[in-house]
Motif scaffolding. Structure first.
Motif, PDB file in Angstrom:
ATOM      1  N   VAL A 137       0.861  -1.174   0.000  1.00  0.00           N
ATOM      2  CA  VAL A 137       0.000   0.000   0.000  1.00  0.00           C
ATOM      3  C   VAL A 137       0.903   1.231   0.000  1.00  0.00           C
ATOM      4  CG1 VAL A 137      -1.700   1.328   1.291  1.00  0.00           C
ATOM      5  CG2 VAL A 137      -1.891  -1.169   1.170  1.00  0.00           C
ATOM      6  N   GLN A 138       0.582   2.166  -0.864  1.00  0.00           N
ATOM      7  CA  GLN A 138       1.330   3.422  -0.923  1.00  0.00           C
ATOM      8  C   GLN A 138       0.412   4.581  -0.574  1.00  0.00           C
ATOM      9  OE1 GLN A 138       1.357   1.427  -3.982  1.00  0.00           O
ATOM     10  NE2 GLN A 138       2.972   0.253  -2.965  1.00  0.00           N
ATOM     11  N   LEU A 139       0.937   5.502   0.207  1.00  0.00           N
ATOM     12  CA  LEU A 139       0.232   6.734   0.547  1.00  0.00           C
ATOM     13  C   LEU A 139       1.069   7.893   0.027  1.00  0.00           C
ATOM     14  CD1 LEU A 139      -0.831   6.006   4.249  1.00  0.00           C
ATOM     15  CD2 LEU A 139      -2.174   5.682   2.174  1.00  0.00           C
ATOM     16  N   VAL A 140       0.485   8.678  -0.856  1.00  0.00           N
ATOM     17  CA  VAL A 140       1.202   9.802  -1.449  1.00  0.00           C
ATOM     18  C   VAL A 140       0.543  11.100  -0.986  1.00  0.00           C
ATOM     19  CG1 VAL A 140       1.931  10.924  -3.573  1.00  0.00           C
ATOM     20  CG2 VAL A 140       1.869   8.420  -3.434  1.00  0.00           C
ATOM     21  N   GLU A 141       1.308  11.885  -0.247  1.00  0.00           N
ATOM     22  CA  GLU A 141       0.809  13.150   0.292  1.00  0.00           C
ATOM     23  C   GLU A 141       1.227  14.309  -0.593  1.00  0.00           C
ATOM     24  OE1 GLU A 141       1.825  11.486   4.755  1.00  0.00           O
ATOM     25  OE2 GLU A 141       3.261  12.088   3.240  1.00  0.00           O
ATOM     26  N   SER A 142       0.415  15.357  -0.580  1.00  0.00           N
ATOM     27  CA  SER A 142       0.747  16.575  -1.306  1.00  0.00           C
ATOM     28  C   SER A 142       0.055  17.754  -0.649  1.00  0.00           C
ATOM     29  CB  SER A 142       0.330  16.466  -2.773  1.00  0.00           C
ATOM     30  OG  SER A 142      -1.066  16.259  -2.884  1.00  0.00           O
ATOM     31  N   SER A 183      -3.004   3.885  -2.658  1.00  0.00           N
ATOM     32  CA  SER A 183      -3.051   2.986  -3.803  1.00  0.00           C
ATOM     33  C   SER A 183      -2.387   1.676  -3.433  1.00  0.00           C
ATOM     34  CB  SER A 183      -2.358   3.613  -5.013  1.00  0.00           C
ATOM     35  OG  SER A 183      -0.986   3.838  -4.746  1.00  0.00           O
ATOM     36  N   GLY A 184      -2.595   0.674  -4.300  1.00  0.00           N
ATOM     37  CA  GLY A 184      -1.985  -0.623  -4.050  1.00  0.00           C
ATOM     38  C   GLY A 184      -2.998  -1.641  -3.557  1.00  0.00           C
ATOM     39  N   SER A 185      -2.511  -2.612  -2.835  1.00  0.00           N
ATOM     40  CA  SER A 185      -3.340  -3.721  -2.374  1.00  0.00           C
ATOM     41  C   SER A 185      -4.052  -3.345  -1.074  1.00  0.00           C
ATOM     42  CB  SER A 185      -2.481  -4.969  -2.184  1.00  0.00           C
ATOM     43  OG  SER A 185      -1.808  -5.302  -3.386  1.00  0.00           O
ATOM     44  N   ILE A 186      -5.066  -2.515  -1.219  1.00  0.00           N
ATOM     45  CA  ILE A 186      -5.809  -2.059  -0.050  1.00  0.00           C
ATOM     46  C   ILE A 186      -6.911  -3.064   0.255  1.00  0.00           C
ATOM     47  CG2 ILE A 186      -7.193  -0.210   0.947  1.00  0.00           C
ATOM     48  CD1 ILE A 186      -5.815   1.673  -1.071  1.00  0.00           C
ATOM     49  N   PHE A 187      -6.838  -3.680   1.411  1.00  0.00           N
ATOM     50  CA  PHE A 187      -7.854  -4.657   1.800  1.00  0.00           C
ATOM     51  C   PHE A 187      -9.184  -3.969   2.014  1.00  0.00           C
ATOM     52  CE2 PHE A 187      -9.512  -8.511   3.385  1.00  0.00           C
ATOM     53  CZ  PHE A 187     -10.219  -8.260   4.540  1.00  0.00           C
ATOM     54  N   SER A 188      -9.163  -2.930   2.804  1.00  0.00           N
ATOM     55  CA  SER A 188     -10.339  -2.084   3.035  1.00  0.00           C
ATOM     56  C   SER A 188      -9.863  -0.858   3.791  1.00  0.00           C
ATOM     57  CB  SER A 188     -11.414  -2.804   3.843  1.00  0.00           C
ATOM     58  OG  SER A 188     -10.946  -3.055   5.154  1.00  0.00           O
ATOM     59  N   ILE A 189     -10.610   0.195   3.710  1.00  0.00           N
ATOM     60  CA  ILE A 189     -10.274   1.406   4.461  1.00  0.00           C
ATOM     61  C   ILE A 189     -11.235   1.515   5.634  1.00  0.00           C
ATOM     62  CG2 ILE A 189     -10.150   3.909   4.438  1.00  0.00           C
ATOM     63  CD1 ILE A 189      -9.297   3.775   1.535  1.00  0.00           C
ATOM     64  N   ASN A 190     -10.722   1.365   6.829  1.00  0.00           N
ATOM     65  CA  ASN A 190     -11.546   1.542   8.024  1.00  0.00           C
ATOM     66  C   ASN A 190     -11.552   3.003   8.462  1.00  0.00           C
ATOM     67  OD1 ASN A 190     -12.127  -1.224   8.184  1.00  0.00           O
ATOM     68  ND2 ASN A 190     -10.208  -1.601   9.262  1.00  0.00           N
ATOM     69  N   ALA A 191     -10.398   3.646   8.325  1.00  0.00           N
ATOM     70  CA  ALA A 191     -10.277   5.048   8.689  1.00  0.00           C
ATOM     71  C   ALA A 191      -9.016   5.614   8.057  1.00  0.00           C
ATOM     72  CB  ALA A 191     -10.213   5.231  10.204  1.00  0.00           C
ATOM     73  N   MET A 192      -8.999   6.920   7.878  1.00  0.00           N
ATOM     74  CA  MET A 192      -7.794   7.628   7.457  1.00  0.00           C
ATOM     75  C   MET A 192      -7.647   8.870   8.320  1.00  0.00           C
ATOM     76  SD  MET A 192      -7.697   7.252   3.292  1.00  0.00           S
ATOM     77  CE  MET A 192      -5.934   7.654   3.198  1.00  0.00           C
ATOM     78  N   GLY A 193      -6.439   9.339   8.410  1.00  0.00           N
ATOM     79  CA  GLY A 193      -6.234  10.501   9.263  1.00  0.00           C
ATOM     80  C   GLY A 193      -4.922  11.188   8.993  1.00  0.00           C
ATOM     81  N   TRP A 194      -4.729  12.265   9.737  1.00  0.00           N
ATOM     82  CA  TRP A 194      -3.504  13.054   9.657  1.00  0.00           C
ATOM     83  C   TRP A 194      -2.908  13.197  11.053  1.00  0.00           C
ATOM     84  CZ3 TRP A 194      -1.386  14.527   5.115  1.00  0.00           C
ATOM     85  CH2 TRP A 194      -2.195  14.482   3.970  1.00  0.00           C
TER      86      TRP A 194
END
Length: 114
Positions: A2-7, A25-36
């Motif tokens: 899994v890659q996370l690209v910030e901008s 992007s990539g092999s994301i199983f599922s997104i439960n949450a995202m944050g900063w």
């Protein structure tokens, strides 16, 4: 993988605004949450804001009313709109994705200075 690209980081004057983006992007199983999260020199990494796949949000007290987190599940992208920025918001901001694992971006520098 899994890659996370910030901008969206950069230099801004006090009172200004920035918008951070983080695309997963990539092999994301599922997104439960995202944050900063953010980490200032000499300080520990701290939660800034988080959002669940259902849209529930959580903010650090220091940014409530100034920052807004949002997520586009179709694009696997999380955003952080930062308004009324203060010098104490200066830090490296890291994107986080909670899935079957905990993933981190490489970080983007935000500097608030006149």
């Amino acid at each position: 993988q899994v890659q996370l690209v910030e901008s969206g980081g950069g230099l801004v004057q006090p009172g200004g605004s920035l918008r951070l983006s983080c695309a997963a992007s990539g092999s994301i199983f599922s997104i439960n949450a995202m944050g900063w999260y953010r980490q200032a020199p000499g300080k520990e990494r701290e939660l800034v804001a988080a959002i669940t796949r259902g849209g529930s949000t959580n903010y650090a007290d220091s940014v409530k009313g100034r920052f807004t987190i949002s997520i586009d599940m179709a694009k696997n992208t999380v955003y952080l709109q930062m308004n009324s920025l203060k010098p104490e918001d200066t830090a490296v901001y890291y994107c986080n994705l909670v899935s079957n694992w905990n993933y981190w971006g490489q970080g983007t520098q935000v500097t608030v200075s006149s």
